[in-house]
Design an enzyme around this catalytic site. Sequence first.
Site, PDB file in Angstrom:
ATOM      1  N   LYS A  67       0.830  -1.216   0.000  1.00 59.18           N
ATOM      2  CA  LYS A  67       0.000   0.000   0.000  1.00 59.18           C
ATOM      3  C   LYS A  67       0.863   1.264   0.000  1.00 59.18           C
ATOM      4  O   LYS A  67       0.631   2.182  -0.778  1.00 59.18           O
ATOM      5  CB  LYS A  67      -0.941  -0.010   1.211  1.00 59.18           C
ATOM      6  CG  LYS A  67      -1.948  -1.154   1.197  1.00 59.18           C
ATOM      7  CD  LYS A  67      -2.950  -1.072   2.323  1.00 59.18           C
ATOM      8  CE  LYS A  67      -2.307  -1.241   3.677  1.00 59.18           C
ATOM      9  NZ  LYS A  67      -1.694  -2.575   3.870  1.00 59.18           N
ATOM     10  N   THR A  68       1.861   1.297   0.866  1.00 56.67           N
ATOM     11  CA  THR A  68       2.759   2.459   0.907  1.00 56.67           C
ATOM     12  C   THR A  68       3.535   2.585  -0.397  1.00 56.67           C
ATOM     13  O   THR A  68       3.692   3.684  -0.944  1.00 56.67           O
ATOM     14  CB  THR A  68       3.737   2.346   2.086  1.00 56.67           C
ATOM     15  OG1 THR A  68       3.002   2.289   3.307  1.00 56.67           O
ATOM     16  CG2 THR A  68       4.680   3.538   2.129  1.00 56.67           C
ATOM     17  N   ASP A 112      -1.111   6.802   6.416  1.00 49.48           N
ATOM     18  CA  ASP A 112      -1.194   5.376   6.707  1.00 49.48           C
ATOM     19  C   ASP A 112      -2.015   5.171   7.982  1.00 49.48           C
ATOM     20  O   ASP A 112      -2.125   6.074   8.816  1.00 49.48           O
ATOM     21  CB  ASP A 112       0.213   4.805   6.894  1.00 49.48           C
ATOM     22  CG  ASP A 112       0.251   3.299   6.701  1.00 49.48           C
ATOM     23  OD1 ASP A 112      -0.794   2.721   6.331  1.00 49.48           O
ATOM     24  OD2 ASP A 112       1.320   2.701   6.916  1.00 49.48           O
ATOM     25  N   THR A 161      -5.577  -1.281   7.111  1.00 50.51           N
ATOM     26  CA  THR A 161      -5.752  -2.730   7.200  1.00 50.51           C
ATOM     27  C   THR A 161      -7.119  -3.054   7.784  1.00 50.51           C
ATOM     28  O   THR A 161      -7.496  -4.220   7.887  1.00 50.51           O
ATOM     29  CB  THR A 161      -4.664  -3.356   8.097  1.00 50.51           C
ATOM     30  OG1 THR A 161      -4.724  -2.747   9.399  1.00 50.51           O
ATOM     31  CG2 THR A 161      -3.272  -3.129   7.509  1.00 50.51           C
ATOM     32  N   ARG A 220       6.507  -8.029   1.208  1.00 49.11           N
ATOM     33  CA  ARG A 220       7.430  -7.577   2.242  1.00 49.11           C
ATOM     34  C   ARG A 220       8.084  -8.748   2.949  1.00 49.11           C
ATOM     35  O   ARG A 220       9.269  -8.722   3.267  1.00 49.11           O
ATOM     36  CB  ARG A 220       6.707  -6.683   3.254  1.00 49.11           C
ATOM     37  CG  ARG A 220       7.646  -5.994   4.239  1.00 49.11           C
ATOM     38  CD  ARG A 220       6.880  -5.178   5.268  1.00 49.11           C
ATOM     39  NE  ARG A 220       6.083  -4.145   4.629  1.00 49.11           N
ATOM     40  CZ  ARG A 220       5.159  -3.434   5.262  1.00 49.11           C
ATOM     41  NH1 ARG A 220       4.896  -3.676   6.531  1.00 49.11           N
ATOM     42  NH2 ARG A 220       4.488  -2.489   4.623  1.00 49.11           N
TER      43      ARG A 220
END
Length: 342
Positions: A67-68, A112, A161, A220
Amino acid sequence: MKKKDSPVRPEAIKEDSHDTALRPRLLKEFVGQKTMKDNLSVFISAAKERSDSLDHLFLIGPAGLGKTTMAQVVANELETGFIQTTAPALEKPKDLVGFLTNLKKGDVFFIDEIHSLKPAIEELLYIAMEDYGIDWVVGQGPMARTIRIAIKPFTLVGATTKAGVVSSPLISRFGITCRFSFYEQEDLEAIVRRSAGLLNVKIDKDAASLLARSSRGTPRVVNQLLKRMRDFAQYAGEPGITLPVVKDGLSRLEIDELGLEKQDREILKIIIERYKGGPVGAETLAISIGESVETLEDYYEPFLIQAGLIQRTPRGRTVTNFAYGHLGLKPVNNEKTLFENE
């Protein structure tokens, strides 16, 4: 069984220069999420052609799925500035005002964990998103007055999330919604090969395939595992990452071929051994494993459900026959007879 015990917990992994170097900068470099990328490419191209700011963008998905990274990619594609913060860091309305008043035209402002915004800050953000302005109260008592502070058109990118706890008024102000899903095996293998190239590390095809299968469908995690395998290969004096190196490394990290960590397997065993396969409530299960309900629901459950190992039911969590098979256990007949229920 605390967070620090996990070598690959997505939300616990901090960025370093290597993590940043591995991140794609453009949509064509971003692996996976094809439908999302195709749509964003259209929206970005249209906005640039109109010399307009992109509609506000809402990114939803478990930790570690990009997402980032996608927010940064959008800023790069738009060729604008990128300003980043987290909702918990915005403690007072003036904190948000400080960010908004410093934005340049077309900038991407990334928040975020946007589900954690405080109500007063969220209400201030509504006006900024819709009218590109802020109503600010100056003075106190009878002398108080409201002034409008103009803000240059910008694109807010909110990531979460926990989409279910984001307020409806905030969600309705996002023009574009993108939902991230866990990555397919072939996409994760492509990510491994790309990252290995950027790290200047050789990796065998079979080794890359096993790493991809063991990464919980999360980029990740696969990048973190790749770097740990690089360490094991270097320690063993190997010229590159081979299948034996990966098998040995995963064994040392207590990660199995499905990507389950020791804590994941403990969750399944507790449901089976203490609660006869379930159902068991989230709070009870969280206490049993020594974690918070938030950690259970945000980190462990999404992958366990996606992998077909547990199910959520109205009465609680239950394990599946696949979980029994994976752990090498025999399914328990947890059904009661009519007389046993009385």
